[in-house]
Design a protein around this motif. Structure first.
Motif, mmCIF file in Angstrom:
data_model
loop_
_atom_site.group_PDB
_atom_site.id
_atom_site.type_symbol
_atom_site.label_atom_id
_atom_site.label_comp_id
_atom_site.label_asym_id
_atom_site.label_seq_id
_atom_site.Cartn_x
_atom_site.Cartn_y
_atom_site.Cartn_z
ATOM 1 N N SER A 7 -6.558 4.250 10.367
ATOM 2 C CA SER A 7 -5.475 5.019 9.753
ATOM 3 C C SER A 7 -4.127 4.673 10.390
ATOM 4 O O SER A 7 -3.134 4.472 9.687
ATOM 5 N N LEU A 10 -3.070 1.147 9.294
ATOM 6 C CA LEU A 10 -2.502 1.146 7.943
ATOM 7 C C LEU A 10 -1.055 1.625 7.961
ATOM 8 O O LEU A 10 -0.190 1.077 7.260
ATOM 9 N N LEU A 28 0.121 -0.312 -5.033
ATOM 10 C CA LEU A 28 -1.339 -0.312 -5.076
ATOM 11 C C LEU A 28 -1.903 0.451 -6.265
ATOM 12 O O LEU A 28 -3.114 0.522 -6.440
ATOM 13 N N VAL A 30 -1.889 3.735 -6.721
ATOM 14 C CA VAL A 30 -2.569 4.944 -6.261
ATOM 15 C C VAL A 30 -1.498 6.009 -6.050
ATOM 16 O O VAL A 30 -0.299 5.735 -6.136
ATOM 17 N N ALA A 34 -2.807 9.721 -1.713
ATOM 18 C CA ALA A 34 -3.903 8.850 -1.262
ATOM 19 C C ALA A 34 -3.473 8.053 -0.033
ATOM 20 O O ALA A 34 -4.210 7.963 0.952
ATOM 21 N N VAL A 35 -2.266 7.511 -0.083
ATOM 22 C CA VAL A 35 -1.742 6.752 1.055
ATOM 23 C C VAL A 35 -1.641 7.662 2.279
ATOM 24 O O VAL A 35 -2.028 7.284 3.383
ATOM 25 N N TRP A 38 -5.019 8.213 3.808
ATOM 26 C CA TRP A 38 -5.478 7.042 4.565
ATOM 27 C C TRP A 38 -4.830 7.019 5.939
ATOM 28 O O TRP A 38 -5.470 6.710 6.935
ATOM 29 N N PRO A 45 -9.405 3.907 2.420
ATOM 30 C CA PRO A 45 -9.245 3.296 1.097
ATOM 31 C C PRO A 45 -10.575 2.779 0.553
ATOM 32 O O PRO A 45 -11.419 2.286 1.308
ATOM 33 N N ASP A 46 -10.740 2.900 -0.769
ATOM 34 C CA ASP A 46 -11.943 2.349 -1.381
ATOM 35 C C ASP A 46 -11.835 0.825 -1.402
ATOM 36 O O ASP A 46 -10.801 0.252 -1.053
ATOM 37 N N SER A 49 -8.912 -0.705 -3.360
ATOM 38 C CA SER A 49 -7.633 -0.508 -2.665
ATOM 39 C C SER A 49 -7.538 -1.414 -1.449
ATOM 40 O O SER A 49 -6.471 -1.973 -1.158
ATOM 41 N N LEU A 50 -8.638 -1.567 -0.717
ATOM 42 C CA LEU A 50 -8.637 -2.473 0.434
ATOM 43 C C LEU A 50 -8.319 -3.898 0.013
ATOM 44 O O LEU A 50 -7.569 -4.603 0.700
ATOM 45 N N ILE A 53 -4.611 -4.048 -0.696
ATOM 46 C CA ILE A 53 -3.860 -3.999 0.561
ATOM 47 C C ILE A 53 -3.923 -5.355 1.259
ATOM 48 O O ILE A 53 -2.914 -5.859 1.749
#
Length: 159
Positions: A7, A10, A28, A30, A34-35, A38, A45-46, A49-50, A53
Motif C-alpha cells: 500500500s 503504491l 486506471l 477505477v 479504490a485508489v 489500495w 488491486p485486482d 488493475s495491477l 498499474i
C-alpha cells in the motif's frame, strides 16, 4: 506479500509520477475510493488493475507486489537518527502510531527521544501502556517495516 508495504509502495509510486488519487483513478478506470483503499491497505488491486498499474509505471506486477529496495538508505532501525529530520518525519507520518510505538519499544533511548520530540502530539507512553507486553519478533517486524518504508521512500526520491 506484505499488504502494508504494498500500500505504501503504491502511494510512493503515484506521488513519484505526480498523480493525484483522482488522476490515477481516471488513468486506471477505477474510482478514487479504490485508489485510496489500495494506499491505506484496506484492499489490494485486482489483477486487471495491477496490469494497468504495471503498464502505467513501466514496472512488473512482481515489482509492485514485492518491491525491490536498493540502494538501502539504512539497514537498521537505530540508523534513523542519521537521516534528515524533515524527510524522516515525512515517512514516519505515514506509519500507524501503534506500529511506530511497538518499534520504539525495542529502540534506544536516543531514538525514542528523537521520535517523541518529532511528534509531541502523540502520547507514546499511553500507546505503549495500551499495547502492553509484546514479543521481540513483533518489535523486530515493526522496525523492519519502518526501515523498508524509509528505503522505499529514499529510492523514489532518487529516481
Amino acid at each position: 506479500m506484505n499488504t502494508k508495504l504494498v500500500s505504501k509502495h503504491l502511494q510512493i509510486l503515484r506521488k513519484k509520477h505526480h498523480y493525484t488519487q483522482d488522476d490515477l483513478a481516471e488513468q486506471l478506470n477505477v474510482s478514487r475510493q479504490a485508489v485510496s483503499k489500495w494506499e491505506t491497505g484496506v484492499s489490494v488491486p485486482d489483477l486487471e488493475s495491477l496490469l494497468r498499474i504495471s503498464k502505467l509505471y513501466d514496472i512488473s506486477i512482481n515489482d509492485i507486489l514485492e518491491p525491490k529496495i536498493q540502494p538501502e538508505r539504512i539497514s537498521d532501525f537505530e540508523q534513523i537518527v542519521t537521516l534528515p529530520k524533515t524527510g524522516l518525519k515525512e515517512v514516519l507520518k505515514q506509519i500507524d502510531t501503534v506500529l511506530l510505538a511497538a518499534a520504539l519499544m525495542g529502540a534506544s533511548p536516543g531514538v525514542n527521544l528523537l521520535v517523541e520530540n518529532m511528534f509531541p502530539e502523540i502520547d507514546f507512553a499511553s500507546i505503549r501502556k495500551t499495547i502492553g507486553r509484546v514479543r521481540v519478533e513483533t518489535v523486530e517486524d515493526a522496525q523492519n517495516q519502518i526501515v523498508t518504508l524509509i528505503n522505499l521512500w529514499a529510492q523514489a526520491e532518487q529516481q
